[in-house]
Design a protein around this motif. Sequence first.
Motif, short mmCIF file in Angstrom:
data_model
loop_
_atom_site.label_atom_id
_atom_site.label_comp_id
_atom_site.label_asym_id
_atom_site.label_seq_id
_atom_site.Cartn_x
_atom_site.Cartn_y
_atom_site.Cartn_z
N GLU A 118 0.84 -1.19 0.00
CA GLU A 118 0.00 0.00 0.00
C GLU A 118 0.87 1.24 0.00
O GLU A 118 2.06 1.19 0.33
CB GLU A 118 -0.92 0.00 1.22
CG GLU A 118 -0.19 -0.04 2.54
CD GLU A 118 -1.13 -0.12 3.73
OE1 GLU A 118 -2.36 -0.22 3.51
OE2 GLU A 118 -0.65 -0.06 4.88
N LEU A 119 0.28 2.37 -0.38
CA LEU A 119 0.93 3.67 -0.32
C LEU A 119 0.04 4.62 0.48
O LEU A 119 -1.18 4.49 0.50
CB LEU A 119 1.14 4.24 -1.73
CG LEU A 119 2.07 3.49 -2.68
CD1 LEU A 119 2.14 4.22 -4.03
CD2 LEU A 119 3.47 3.34 -2.10
N ASP A 120 0.69 5.57 1.14
CA ASP A 120 -0.04 6.59 1.90
C ASP A 120 -0.56 7.64 0.92
O ASP A 120 0.19 8.47 0.42
CB ASP A 120 0.90 7.21 2.93
CG ASP A 120 0.24 8.33 3.72
OD1 ASP A 120 -0.97 8.55 3.55
OD2 ASP A 120 0.96 8.99 4.51
N THR A 121 -1.85 7.61 0.64
CA THR A 121 -2.41 8.50 -0.36
C THR A 121 -2.51 9.95 0.11
O THR A 121 -2.85 10.83 -0.68
CB THR A 121 -3.81 8.02 -0.80
OG1 THR A 121 -4.64 7.87 0.35
CG2 THR A 121 -3.71 6.69 -1.54
N SER A 122 -2.21 10.20 1.40
CA SER A 122 -2.17 11.58 1.88
C SER A 122 -0.81 12.21 1.64
O SER A 122 -0.61 13.40 1.90
CB SER A 122 -2.49 11.63 3.38
OG SER A 122 -1.45 11.04 4.14
N ASN A 123 0.14 11.42 1.14
CA ASN A 123 1.52 11.87 0.96
C ASN A 123 1.76 12.15 -0.52
O ASN A 123 2.16 11.28 -1.28
CB ASN A 123 2.47 10.79 1.48
CG ASN A 123 3.89 11.30 1.68
OD1 ASN A 123 4.31 12.25 1.01
ND2 ASN A 123 4.62 10.68 2.58
N GLY A 124 1.48 13.39 -0.95
CA GLY A 124 1.69 13.76 -2.34
C GLY A 124 0.39 13.76 -3.12
O GLY A 124 -0.70 13.45 -2.61
N LEU A 125 0.48 14.11 -4.40
CA LEU A 125 -0.66 14.09 -5.32
C LEU A 125 -0.56 12.85 -6.19
O LEU A 125 0.50 12.56 -6.76
CB LEU A 125 -0.66 15.35 -6.19
CG LEU A 125 -0.76 16.69 -5.45
CD1 LEU A 125 -0.75 17.83 -6.44
CD2 LEU A 125 -2.01 16.75 -4.57
N PHE A 126 -1.66 12.11 -6.33
CA PHE A 126 -1.67 10.84 -7.05
C PHE A 126 -2.40 11.01 -8.38
O PHE A 126 -3.51 11.54 -8.44
CB PHE A 126 -2.39 9.78 -6.21
CG PHE A 126 -1.54 9.19 -5.11
CD1 PHE A 126 -1.38 7.82 -5.01
CD2 PHE A 126 -0.91 10.00 -4.18
CE1 PHE A 126 -0.60 7.27 -4.00
CE2 PHE A 126 -0.14 9.47 -3.17
CZ PHE A 126 0.02 8.09 -3.07
N PHE A 127 -1.76 10.50 -9.45
CA PHE A 127 -2.34 10.55 -10.79
C PHE A 127 -2.29 9.14 -11.38
O PHE A 127 -1.21 8.56 -11.52
CB PHE A 127 -1.58 11.54 -11.68
CG PHE A 127 -1.63 12.95 -11.17
CD1 PHE A 127 -2.64 13.81 -11.56
CD2 PHE A 127 -0.67 13.41 -10.28
CE1 PHE A 127 -2.70 15.11 -11.08
CE2 PHE A 127 -0.70 14.71 -9.79
CZ PHE A 127 -1.72 15.57 -10.19
N TRP A 128 -3.46 8.60 -11.71
CA TRP A 128 -3.61 7.21 -12.13
C TRP A 128 -4.00 7.14 -13.60
O TRP A 128 -4.88 7.88 -14.06
CB TRP A 128 -4.69 6.51 -11.33
CG TRP A 128 -4.66 6.73 -9.85
CD1 TRP A 128 -4.97 7.88 -9.18
CD2 TRP A 128 -4.31 5.77 -8.85
NE1 TRP A 128 -4.82 7.70 -7.82
CE2 TRP A 128 -4.43 6.41 -7.59
CE3 TRP A 128 -3.92 4.43 -8.89
CZ2 TRP A 128 -4.17 5.76 -6.39
CZ3 TRP A 128 -3.67 3.78 -7.70
CH2 TRP A 128 -3.78 4.43 -6.47
N SER A 129 -3.38 6.23 -14.34
CA SER A 129 -3.85 5.97 -15.70
C SER A 129 -5.02 5.00 -15.65
O SER A 129 -5.28 4.36 -14.62
CB SER A 129 -2.73 5.38 -16.55
OG SER A 129 -2.52 4.01 -16.24
#
Length: 563
Positions: A412-423
Amino acid sequence: MKSFIVFVLGMLLLHTGGAQPYLIEDSVLIRTPYGATLSAVVVRKKDAPAKQPAALMFFIYANRDRSLEEAKYAADRGYVGIVADTRGKRLSPDLIEPYEHEAQDVNAVISWIVRQSWSDGRVGMYGGSYSGFAQWAALKHPHPALKTIVPYVAAIPGLGLPMENNVFITANYQWPFYVTNNKLTDTAVNNDRERFRKMRLNWFYSGRPYNKIDSIDGVANPWLQKWLSHPGYDSYWQSMVPYGKEYARIKIPVLSITGYYDDGQISAIEYLKQHYLYNPAADHYLVIGPYDHFGAQQGGTRMLRGYQVDSVAIINTRTLTFQWLDHILKSGPRPAILRDKINFEVMGANRWKHAPSLEKMEDSVYRLYLSESGELSFTRPLKEKYHLQEIDFADRDHWTNSSYPDPIIKAELDTSNGLFFWSKPFDKPVTVSGSVTGLLKAVINKKDMDIGIGLYEVLPDGRFFQLSYYLGRASYAADMTKRKLLVPGKAEEIPVSRSRLFSKQLQQGSRLLVVLNINKNPFAQVNYGTGKDVSHETLRDAGEPLKIKWSSQSYFMLGMSRE
């Protein structure tokens, strides 16, 4: 009784070297024309021809036994094996001054070699990390007797370490102690991980300037302080290896070896890029696969940071090295793996691919935009929108930019850490290769920032396979030699280059994920954005949080081929 005496004599001969097939000189002193003295180990086979080419390694991690092993290995393969120690190391009476003299000293050793009665006038060099750097340092002023180099995971001082894209990192803080505390190496200090872990944390939580980190450790680090006085890639760093048009003078064949997860990979790839930029006809080959810094120097390991490496990726670096030396110095066949200039293993596909250049590793290069919806889009957004991000440097409980690939596959990744961009999910397998480049467009309220980028394959089962990462200072992004501060409130364009190169076959149903972030953690300088020398900034300089408006017109570029 007679047989016992023969046995004893035989054992005595074995232990005194009489039974060995080598002629060994382990205390050679080489005096240079400018007054320095270097030490070396030289090994020849007793039954060797009168004159041979030399295989030279230039070594800062002085160790007589290891040097003898290396030199014997070369001698067994038809070369005079030579391992020379960096100035000041082992038997050299001089000061130890890492990086600063190799451009002279390596060529002085080569000149000494060709004057020896056993030399046929030709030298090939090989070796990893610092030894890789030393080979390129020699080519700042190419010696006519140096016929080829085989650098593994080669360092560029000032570019890959002790700073990366102009951001000083703490990962190898202890390295100057390791190599300068004595004539050999200070293994105890290098292995004292707890000491330096505490130092990093104490520095980070204290908010003190980066140039005080050694006072927090309690031991002065004069080499770090010297390096901190050169935050740009200035004449100090440029003097150590070829720079700019000097690459055009490099006409000899080169075989570079590095890994996707080599911490110093951006240095090894930068040598390749610059060589081809200034000499398009360069005879320069690359072998790269799923290896880390040490794994690339041996040819990989089956398990790398939790990732089971493809079987075909496992090679033997030393075998490949001497196949190459035989090819160049003895007219032997070119190693079979070198089917083109760029030779890379495709993770997940268990196969090697071969390309004439980095730009042609895949069929096409695609732009992926940071669309307003958070999608990593192959289509440029019609209207410019902004993604807002805020970083409070005073908040030390929340680290940002935790993108180091260990483990390579994360649950898993901490989705509060940075901006996430998914294809969107890929409807069939896709091969993605190369390094992440692109252009970030942003408006910020400060004069600078340190940007972190993580690239992942999101597997169909939801796990995250890390492909690449980037760390760089915005004010040096356009020119690593000269700082250009950002203007608060103004739309800025920040180029992205020198990220980690990789190749991976993405599974059907996988997605790409880009995590865009700002660096705030104990593993590198913290850039508070005042415009002052970052090494002098303190938490008191932080002021209001960093506020960023990332444009949806920002994009990254990746090479892709549909299977």
